[in-house]
Each structure stands twice: as C-alpha cells, then as structure tokens.
Design a protein around this motif. Structure first.
Motif, PDB file in Angstrom:
ATOM      1  N   ARG A   1       0.811  -1.218   0.000  1.00  0.00           N
ATOM      2  CA  ARG A   1       0.000   0.000   0.000  1.00  0.00           C
ATOM      3  C   ARG A   1       0.847   1.271   0.000  1.00  0.00           C
ATOM      4  O   ARG A   1       0.318   2.359  -0.229  1.00  0.00           O
ATOM      5  CB  ARG A   1      -0.931  -0.008   1.213  1.00  0.00           C
ATOM      6  N   PHE A   2       2.138   1.163   0.248  1.00  0.00           N
ATOM      7  CA  PHE A   2       3.001   2.347   0.197  1.00  0.00           C
ATOM      8  C   PHE A   2       3.174   2.797  -1.257  1.00  0.00           C
ATOM      9  O   PHE A   2       3.113   1.981  -2.181  1.00  0.00           O
ATOM     10  CB  PHE A   2       4.368   2.043   0.811  1.00  0.00           C
ATOM     11  N   PRO A   3       3.400   4.092  -1.479  1.00  0.00           N
ATOM     12  CA  PRO A   3       3.629   4.578  -2.845  1.00  0.00           C
ATOM     13  C   PRO A   3       4.792   3.845  -3.509  1.00  0.00           C
ATOM     14  O   PRO A   3       5.757   3.440  -2.847  1.00  0.00           O
ATOM     15  CB  PRO A   3       3.950   6.063  -2.641  1.00  0.00           C
ATOM     16  N   THR A   4       4.700   3.699  -4.802  1.00  0.00           N
ATOM     17  CA  THR A   4       5.695   2.939  -5.560  1.00  0.00           C
ATOM     18  C   THR A   4       7.110   3.470  -5.350  1.00  0.00           C
ATOM     19  O   THR A   4       8.071   2.696  -5.282  1.00  0.00           O
ATOM     20  CB  THR A   4       5.347   2.979  -7.057  1.00  0.00           C
ATOM     21  N   ALA A   5       7.260   4.771  -5.228  1.00  0.00           N
ATOM     22  CA  ALA A   5       8.588   5.378  -5.143  1.00  0.00           C
ATOM     23  C   ALA A   5       9.391   4.887  -3.940  1.00  0.00           C
ATOM     24  O   ALA A   5      10.626   4.851  -3.988  1.00  0.00           O
ATOM     25  CB  ALA A   5       8.460   6.901  -5.096  1.00  0.00           C
ATOM     26  N   VAL A   6       8.713   4.506  -2.855  1.00  0.00           N
ATOM     27  CA  VAL A   6       9.444   4.081  -1.653  1.00  0.00           C
ATOM     28  C   VAL A   6       9.201   2.615  -1.310  1.00  0.00           C
ATOM     29  O   VAL A   6       9.770   2.107  -0.341  1.00  0.00           O
ATOM     30  CB  VAL A   6       9.059   4.950  -0.431  1.00  0.00           C
ATOM     31  N   ARG A   7       8.394   1.937  -2.088  1.00  0.00           N
ATOM     32  CA  ARG A   7       7.984   0.580  -1.707  1.00  0.00           C
ATOM     33  C   ARG A   7       9.170  -0.375  -1.613  1.00  0.00           C
ATOM     34  O   ARG A   7       9.243  -1.214  -0.709  1.00  0.00           O
ATOM     35  CB  ARG A   7       6.962   0.053  -2.711  1.00  0.00           C
ATOM     36  N   ARG A   8      10.114  -0.240  -2.523  1.00  0.00           N
ATOM     37  CA  ARG A   8      11.270  -1.141  -2.508  1.00  0.00           C
ATOM     38  C   ARG A   8      12.078  -0.970  -1.224  1.00  0.00           C
ATOM     39  O   ARG A   8      12.474  -1.950  -0.581  1.00  0.00           O
ATOM     40  CB  ARG A   8      12.146  -0.858  -3.728  1.00  0.00           C
ATOM     41  N   ASP A   9      12.318   0.289  -0.834  1.00  0.00           N
ATOM     42  CA  ASP A   9      13.077   0.533   0.388  1.00  0.00           C
ATOM     43  C   ASP A   9      12.275   0.155   1.631  1.00  0.00           C
ATOM     44  O   ASP A   9      12.840  -0.290   2.634  1.00  0.00           O
ATOM     45  CB  ASP A   9      13.490   2.001   0.461  1.00  0.00           C
ATOM     46  N   VAL A  10      10.966   0.334   1.579  1.00  0.00           N
ATOM     47  CA  VAL A  10      10.119  -0.099   2.691  1.00  0.00           C
ATOM     48  C   VAL A  10      10.242  -1.607   2.885  1.00  0.00           C
ATOM     49  O   VAL A  10      10.403  -2.099   4.010  1.00  0.00           O
ATOM     50  CB  VAL A  10       8.647   0.298   2.441  1.00  0.00           C
ATOM     51  N   ARG A  11      10.190  -2.346   1.780  1.00  0.00           N
ATOM     52  CA  ARG A  11      10.268  -3.805   1.888  1.00  0.00           C
ATOM     53  C   ARG A  11      11.615  -4.243   2.470  1.00  0.00           C
ATOM     54  O   ARG A  11      11.685  -5.148   3.301  1.00  0.00           O
ATOM     55  CB  ARG A  11      10.037  -4.450   0.524  1.00  0.00           C
ATOM     56  N   ARG A  12      12.685  -3.618   2.054  1.00  0.00           N
ATOM     57  CA  ARG A  12      13.994  -3.981   2.588  1.00  0.00           C
ATOM     58  C   ARG A  12      14.085  -3.689   4.082  1.00  0.00           C
ATOM     59  O   ARG A  12      14.688  -4.454   4.845  1.00  0.00           O
ATOM     60  CB  ARG A  12      15.090  -3.224   1.841  1.00  0.00           C
ATOM     61  N   LEU A  13      13.484  -2.589   4.486  1.00  0.00           N
ATOM     62  CA  LEU A  13      13.495  -2.261   5.909  1.00  0.00           C
ATOM     63  C   LEU A  13      12.716  -3.280   6.727  1.00  0.00           C
ATOM     64  O   LEU A  13      13.195  -3.767   7.761  1.00  0.00           O
ATOM     65  CB  LEU A  13      12.909  -0.859   6.128  1.00  0.00           C
ATOM     66  N   VAL A  14      11.516  -3.601   6.306  1.00  0.00           N
ATOM     67  CA  VAL A  14      10.682  -4.500   7.108  1.00  0.00           C
ATOM     68  C   VAL A  14      11.253  -5.918   7.126  1.00  0.00           C
ATOM     69  O   VAL A  14      11.019  -6.673   8.079  1.00  0.00           O
ATOM     70  CB  VAL A  14       9.221  -4.510   6.609  1.00  0.00           C
ATOM     71  N   ARG A  15      12.008  -6.279   6.102  1.00  0.00           N
ATOM     72  CA  ARG A  15      12.618  -7.612   6.082  1.00  0.00           C
ATOM     73  C   ARG A  15      13.893  -7.668   6.915  1.00  0.00           C
ATOM     74  O   ARG A  15      14.471  -8.743   7.113  1.00  0.00           O
ATOM     75  CB  ARG A  15      12.913  -8.027   4.640  1.00  0.00           C
TER      76      ARG A  15
END
Length: 403
Positions: A33-47
């Motif tokens: 649900r996060f905007p595309t521009a930050v989704r990749r970095d969000v996923r790396r953080l949560v993992r």
C-alpha cells in the motif's frame, strides 16, 4: 563523528546481509500500500527486523520517514535503535521529528512528507476526528492539510480537513491558495485586503459559504487592480435624467465598490466584463439616493445595438415599473445606441503596485507566499478561476460565480 561514519550509507541497501524476516500476509499487504517510489526501500526495511516490520502496521509514517531518508542521518539511526529496543512510539516519533497524529494515517498517505509539520497538542487532538474517509483520499488530504497550515494557520487546516473534497487527487497549492489567503486576511481587519471581504472566514463557516466568499473577495481584488480611475473612460451612454431619476456610469473600482455596498448586490463582480467591453454599469438615483443598478450590454439578437441586460433594486430585488419606465426613457434619449462589438479582447492591464501592496502583509507572514505570482496577470487570475471552479465541483457548490 568521523568523516567515514558521516558519509556512510545507512540506507536499507547498506544493511548487513541478515536472514530476511518472513513477512506476515498482513504486513505484506501493508507494504504493497506504500507509494511505488518508496515501496522497494520499505520492503527492505521490514525484512531487516521484526520490530521495524511492525511499523508498517502501527506507524506507517515512521516507516516512510526511514525509507525516504527524511531528516538527518543521526535522527534516523537513533529512531531505528529505539525501535529495536522496543521503545514507545512517542519516543520514535520524537526522534524522527514526527507528530503523533500522523500515526492514524494509512501507508497510502505518504507520497511525500515535508520537514515542517504541525506539532501542537491542540492540533493533534482536533485533527483526530477529521481523518480522511478512505485510504485512497489520504495522500491528497495530507498534502492539502499541510499546505493549509502553511498558507494560513492551524484553525484553517483543521476546518479544511473536515471537508469532503478529497475524492480526486489534485494540486493542493493551486486549489486552496485563494481560500487560504481569504481566511488569513479575514483575521486581520486592519489590512486593506480585508476591507474587500464581505463575509469573513470563521472556523464554523460552511464550505459553500466560504468558497463563494473567497471567490467574491478575489474578484474584488481583481476589480481594484483592473479598474483604477482613468483606465476605462467611455461609458458608452451619456449621463442624464429621465422621469425624475438620474443615470450615472460606474467606471472605476471606487464607484463600483460603493455601489455594491450600498445596494447589497454583485456589481463588484463585474470588473472583468467591464474591462473586456462586455458591459457597462450605471447607478440609478432619485434625489441623490441610489435606488437601482443598471447593466447595459450588447443586444442578444441585434448585433451592434445596446440594450438593458439587467435592472435591479437593492438586494437584487426586482426594480419597480416606474424605474423601468425611466430607464427606457433615458435609453430613448441616447444618440449612441449603435455600438460595434469589440474586435478581440481588450488588453487587460493590472495595477502591479496595488497588487504588491495588498498582498505584502500576507507574503511577509507566509514566507513569501510563492503560490501567488509576483505580478498579477490575466493568466494568473484565469488559473485560479479554474481551480476555484474545480473546488466548487468537488464540494458540490452551485453558484453563478463558478460558471
């Protein structure tokens, strides 16, 4: 801090290779649900950490701040250490310089997040009951509320937050600029621009009332800029008496504003039409007292002939038969009822000194108010007219002001 540490990359890409955290389906949905521009970095953080992953569910704004590298490196490192230690969310928010009211917003809200945010406790309490109705509206809602506070004040931002205008995304700066300036000047009766306001903004005002009042105020601003004395000198028809009444042309902003105030009508909304040679206004008087306002314009069917477009008494009430008879008698005495239509649009010149003087206090208080052009122009006013009409559509406001 050493130079190496100061310039080190502590972004999610620089994380040491650890065993990735297996995300729950709920967390994975939140990441999506996060905007595309930050989704990749969000996923790396949560993992990278179960506790960081929890932020996706309990404080998406904090996770966005880390992923988007908002703020200083030191503040982000400190916040991450607090998260890993299991500190309270208030402590994490404080480290990231975030107000706690952002915690209520979903991941979709965070397309961007400026450094300057409303942080007062009063604002946080009041905004809580005015959160966006749907997640898809949240990004534009947040952008609009933050701009409203920047362009006016917290009370205006709180008021705007509760309006139902966020279903379609838009440019908050363009849509809200005029209403924000109108609301700001409403609180400053000592200023010249305030004197052009008829219905001041207040926290309990209805949206349709505020929007119409803001549009009327901005039209009066344009009237002052376009019709200083001497700009329009041709009244088309001669001043004169008829059946005990006199007909006097209204050719500058001073006379038109006085007429609108005395007659409680919308004569002050006709500046653009007068400058474009679409009409002329006359004050109808009896024994020196204003009794009606007359609009003269091109005949709807007979090209090149002038006719009465409107004749209204005070409060836009119907004029009496006697006044109508006087108006037609006066028209019959005119020798210049034939007038060729203007070829193309007349050049529209704006009083730039008046524009700068009127807006100066607002610019001083609002860091320059760059959302208003330095020089007034037809293009600027046309743009704001379109934006206000869009705002009226969003808020289901019906008025001739937006046609």
């Amino acid at each position: 801090m050493s130079d190496a540490l100061e310039h080190a990359d502590f972004s999610p890409r620089a994380e040491p290779r650890l065993v990735p955290v297996r995300l729950t389906s709920e967390t994975e949905r939140a990441v999506q649900r996060f905007p595309t521009a930050v989704r990749r970095d969000v996923r790396r953080l949560v993992r990278s950490s179960p506790r960081i992953a929890d932020l996706a569910l309990v404080f998406p704004g904090a996770l966005y701040t880390l992923a988007a590298r908002r703020g200083t490196l030191a503040s982000r490192l400190h916040a991450r250490s607090l998260v890993e230690e299991g500190a309270q969310l208030k402590s994490v928010a404080r480290a990231l310089d975030l107000p706690m009211w952002l915690r209520r917003l979903p991941p979709e809200a965070f397309e961007t997040l400026p450094l300057a945010l409303p942080k007062s406790e009063a604002f946080g309490r009041r905004i809580a009951s005015r959160m966006p109705m749907a997640a898809r509206e949240s990004a534009f809602w947040l952008e609009s509320v933050l701009f409203a506070e920047k362009a006016c004040h917290e009370d205006f931002a709180i008021w705007l937050a509760g309006q139902h205008i966020f279903a379609d995304h838009g440019d908050a700066e363009k849509l809200i600029a005029v209403v924000a300036a109108y609301a700001w000047f409403s609180g400053h009766p000592e200023m010249a621009a305030h004197k052009l306001i008829v219905v001041p903004w207040r926290p309990e005002i209805a949206f349709d009332t505020a929007l119409c009042a803001a549009k009327s105020w901005f039209n009066r601003m344009r009237l002052v800029l376009q019709l200083p004395p001497g700009v329009v000198t041709d009244p088309w028809l001669k001043t004169g008496p008829a059946l005990g009444y006199t007909f006097e042309p209204l050719l500058n902003h001073t006379d038109i504003l006085a007429e609108a105030h005395a007659m409680q009508n919308c004569a002050d909304q006709y500046g653009e039409r007068i400058v474009r040679d679409k009409c002329r206004l006359f004050s109808v008087k009896r024994n020196g007292a204003r009794v009606a306002t007359l609009e003269i314009g091109p005949h709807q069917r007979e090209a090149g002939v002038l006719a009465i477009n409107q004749l209204k008494a005070r409060h836009n009430m119907a004029a009496s038969t006697e006044i109508w008879q006087a108006a037609y008698t006066w028209m019959a005495s005119q020798q210049a009822l034939k007038r060729l239509p203007a070829l193309g649009n007349s050049e529209r010149i704006f009083d730039q000194d008046a524009w700068r003087t009127l807006l100066a206090p607002y610019r001083d208080a609002r860091s320059g108010a760059a959302w208003f052009d330095r020089d007034a122009s037809h293009l600027m006013f046309a743009g704001f007219d379109a934006d206000l009409a869009d705002l009226a559509r969003r808020g289901a406001v019906s008025s001739w002001l937006f046609t």
